[in-house]
Design an enzyme around this catalytic site. Structure first.
Site, PDB file in Angstrom:
ATOM      1  CE  LYS A   1      -3.799  -2.476   2.169  1.00  0.00           C
ATOM      2  NZ  LYS A   1      -4.261  -2.944   0.930  1.00  0.00           N
TER       3      LYS A   1
ATOM      4  CE  LYS B   1      10.703  -4.072   7.054  1.00  0.00           C
ATOM      5  NZ  LYS B   1       9.787  -3.929   8.293  1.00  0.00           N
TER       6      LYS B   1
ATOM      7  CG  ASP C   1       9.181  -0.919  10.228  1.00  0.00           C
ATOM      8  OD1 ASP C   1       8.319  -0.356   9.416  1.00  0.00           O
ATOM      9  OD2 ASP C   1       9.586  -1.801  10.024  1.00  0.00           O
TER      10      ASP C   1
ATOM     11  N   GLY D   1       6.187 -12.158  20.465  1.00  0.00           N
ATOM     12  CA  GLY D   1       7.092 -12.139  19.008  1.00  0.00           C
ATOM     13  C   GLY D   1       8.371 -11.802  19.676  1.00  0.00           C
ATOM     14  CB  ALA D   2      11.441 -12.670  19.901  1.00  0.00           C
TER      15      ALA D   2
ATOM     16  CG  MET E   1       2.797  -4.755  15.446  1.00  0.00           C
ATOM     17  SD  MET E   1       4.424  -5.070  15.942  1.00  0.00           S
ATOM     18  CE  MET E   1       5.201  -4.850  14.477  1.00  0.00           C
TER      19      MET E   1
HETATM   20  P1  NDP Z   1       9.620 -12.706  11.828  1.00  0.00           P
HETATM   21  O1  NDP Z   1       9.400 -13.768  10.776  1.00  0.00           O
HETATM   22  O2  NDP Z   1      11.079 -11.867  12.051  1.00  0.00           O
HETATM   23  O3  NDP Z   1       9.159 -13.123  13.248  1.00  0.00           O
HETATM   24  C1  NDP Z   1       7.947 -13.845  13.422  1.00  0.00           C
HETATM   25  C2  NDP Z   1       7.549 -13.978  14.981  1.00  0.00           C
HETATM   26  O4  NDP Z   1       6.533 -14.686  15.034  1.00  0.00           O
HETATM   27  C3  NDP Z   1       8.817 -14.878  15.660  1.00  0.00           C
HETATM   28  O5  NDP Z   1       8.786 -14.316  16.975  1.00  0.00           O
HETATM   29  C4  NDP Z   1       7.730 -16.310  15.698  1.00  0.00           C
HETATM   30  O6  NDP Z   1       8.082 -16.902  16.778  1.00  0.00           O
HETATM   31  C5  NDP Z   1       6.626 -15.726  15.693  1.00  0.00           C
HETATM   32  N1  NDP Z   1       5.315 -16.772  15.195  1.00  0.00           N
HETATM   33  C6  NDP Z   1       5.310 -17.101  14.143  1.00  0.00           C
HETATM   34  N2  NDP Z   1       4.153 -17.970  14.113  1.00  0.00           N
HETATM   35  C7  NDP Z   1       3.768 -18.197  15.423  1.00  0.00           C
HETATM   36  C8  NDP Z   1       2.630 -18.915  15.796  1.00  0.00           C
HETATM   37  N3  NDP Z   1       1.921 -19.513  15.226  1.00  0.00           N
HETATM   38  N4  NDP Z   1       2.477 -18.979  17.164  1.00  0.00           N
HETATM   39  C9  NDP Z   1       3.282 -18.033  17.895  1.00  0.00           C
HETATM   40  N5  NDP Z   1       4.434 -17.283  17.529  1.00  0.00           N
HETATM   41  C10 NDP Z   1       4.621 -17.471  16.256  1.00  0.00           C
HETATM   42  O7  NDP Z   1       8.567 -11.660  11.144  1.00  0.00           O
HETATM   43  P2  NDP Z   1       8.213  -9.930  11.468  1.00  0.00           P
HETATM   44  O8  NDP Z   1       8.846  -9.715  13.054  1.00  0.00           O
HETATM   45  O9  NDP Z   1       9.101  -9.456  10.123  1.00  0.00           O
HETATM   46  O10 NDP Z   1       7.075  -9.580  11.597  1.00  0.00           O
HETATM   47  C11 NDP Z   1       5.879  -9.861  12.291  1.00  0.00           C
HETATM   48  C12 NDP Z   1       4.655  -9.317  11.948  1.00  0.00           C
HETATM   49  O11 NDP Z   1       4.685  -8.016  12.120  1.00  0.00           O
HETATM   50  C13 NDP Z   1       4.128  -9.727  10.735  1.00  0.00           C
HETATM   51  O12 NDP Z   1       2.758 -10.083  10.847  1.00  0.00           O
HETATM   52  C14 NDP Z   1       4.147  -8.356   9.765  1.00  0.00           C
HETATM   53  O13 NDP Z   1       3.292  -8.360   8.880  1.00  0.00           O
HETATM   54  C15 NDP Z   1       4.030  -7.590  11.085  1.00  0.00           C
HETATM   55  N6  NDP Z   1       4.480  -6.116  10.646  1.00  0.00           N
HETATM   56  C16 NDP Z   1       3.657  -5.040  10.674  1.00  0.00           C
HETATM   57  C17 NDP Z   1       4.035  -3.933  10.258  1.00  0.00           C
HETATM   58  C18 NDP Z   1       3.149  -2.570   9.994  1.00  0.00           C
HETATM   59  O14 NDP Z   1       3.659  -1.310   9.792  1.00  0.00           O
HETATM   60  N7  NDP Z   1       1.959  -2.619  10.567  1.00  0.00           N
HETATM   61  C19 NDP Z   1       5.787  -3.368  10.137  1.00  0.00           C
HETATM   62  C20 NDP Z   1       6.362  -4.469  10.138  1.00  0.00           C
HETATM   63  C21 NDP Z   1       6.004  -5.865  10.593  1.00  0.00           C
HETATM   64  P3  NDP Z   1       9.513 -18.065  16.775  1.00  0.00           P
HETATM   65  O15 NDP Z   1      10.793 -17.230  17.097  1.00  0.00           O
HETATM   66  O16 NDP Z   1       9.400 -18.975  17.875  1.00  0.00           O
HETATM   67  O17 NDP Z   1       9.627 -18.540  15.381  1.00  0.00           O
END
Ligand code: NDP
Length: 273
Positions: free
Chosen positions: A17, A67, A103, A128-129, A216
């Site tokens: 977007k 990123k 962000d 999340g991490a 988010m």
């Molecule tokens: P990453 O892939 O770096 O991290 C994903 C995280 O989600 C990890 O901590 C992972 O845990 C956890 N996770 C994934 N699936 C599950 C599950 N089923 N149950 C529990 N934990 C889960 O992703 P990002 O950090 O880049 O993105 C995260 C979110 O933030 C996305 O949804 C993205 O769309 C959103 N976002 C929104 C923005 C906005 O402007 N609104 C900007 C940037 C991001 P583990 O470490 O155990 O794998």
């Protein structure tokens, strides 16, 4: 005179977007620029940036999965980008390639300005991490919350992140099981679980009576996390659309030195979801 060129790069990128948002900002502020969405092949980011710059490109937004590439390519990094380990905004000019991350400030502006949440002395839980969470920790800790807890499926990632930011405030990392019995004023879902319609395993009764919940992610309908928040009685249930527009506004400000109004753009985007 040719228009200044900007773009967002990612893979995939068709859903982005950002071109709509930046076109709205440009119109609103009377800035003459073009902004496109560009699909870049994995591994081809350096070549793309070089070519874009050679063709007069002035700046790029960077989204999944580039990123970290952008962070490595940037010749100068802002302090916040340095710590976040990620770059979503590149400025291309005579002095080279400068990297920043917007962000985190986007999230904080959405929470503080658009939703009037005062987070000082509040208990905040982040789920999340991953990369997105790393980017929001510094600006959140700058608001002086009572404590910030990071809960993650892979517990070591949460504790490592907390260690990395422990000089900035009271921050701890844990697993979802450790949350039972705790109470929070704000929960931010920074996992990607919502993308697949999943909910992190959260215990009941962890919300304070006036608590807010923020996903988010955003979409036309409530995410499963937002549905959970409503069932648990959260006073405010918010999605990440405002964060998206606010991070874009901060990028626009970095590039153009003008701060656009965001409310009308958030409203327009909401109608289009
Ligand atoms: P990453 O892939 O770096 O991290 C994903 C995280 O989600 C990890 O901590 C992972 O845990 C956890 N996770 C994934 N699936 C599950 C599950 N089923 N149950 C529990 N934990 C889960 O992703 P990002 O950090 O880049 O993105 C995260 C979110 O933030 C996305 O949804 C993205 O769309 C959103 N976002 C929104 C923005 C906005 O402007 N609104 C900007 C940037 C991001 P583990 O470490 O155990 O794998």
């Amino acid at each position: 005179m040719p228009m200044d060129k900007y773009a967002v790069i990612g893979n995939p990128i068709a859903h982005s977007k950002s071109p709509f948002i930046h076109a709205a900002f440009a119109e609103q502020t009377g800035q003459s620029l073009s902004y496109t969405a560009e699909l870049v092949e994995i591994g081809k980011v350096p070549e793309f940036i070089e070519q874009f710059r050679a063709n007069g490109g002035r700046g790029l937004n960077v989204t999944v999965p580039f990123k970290l590439d952008a962070w490595q390519i940037a010749e100068q990094l802002s302090e916040r980008a340095q710590r976040a380990g990620a770059v979503n905004t590149l400025s291309l000019n005579d002095k080279g390639i400068a990297g920043d991350t917007t962000d985190g400030v986007g999230l904080v502006n959405d929470l503080s300005h658009n939703h009037q949440l005062d987070l000082q002395n509040r208990n905040i839980l982040i789920l999340g991490a991953g990369g997105a969470v790393r980017g929001i920790l510094e600006p959140l800790l700058n608001l002086s919350p009572a404590q910030l807890v990071i809960a993650n499926r892979t517990v070591e990632k949460a504790t490592q992140l907390a260690d990395d930011f422990s000089d900035l405030g009271h921050i701890t990392g844990c697993g979802f099981d450790d949350l039972a019995g705790e109470k929070f004023d704000l929960i931010i879902n920074g996992t990607s679980a919502s993308l697949s319609g999943e909910l992190p395993p959260l215990p009941d009764n962890i919300l304070q009576s006036s608590a807010a919940c923020y996903d988010m992610m955003y979409g036309a309908n409530d995410t499963v996390f937002m549905q959970w928040a409503r069932q648990q009685g959260a006073k405010k249930v918010l999605d990440g659309l405002g964060m998206l527009v606010e991070q874009a506004a901060e990028s626009f400000f970095i590039w153009r030195g003008v701060r656009p109004q965001t409310q009308s753009v958030i409203k327009l985007l909401r109608q289009q979801l």
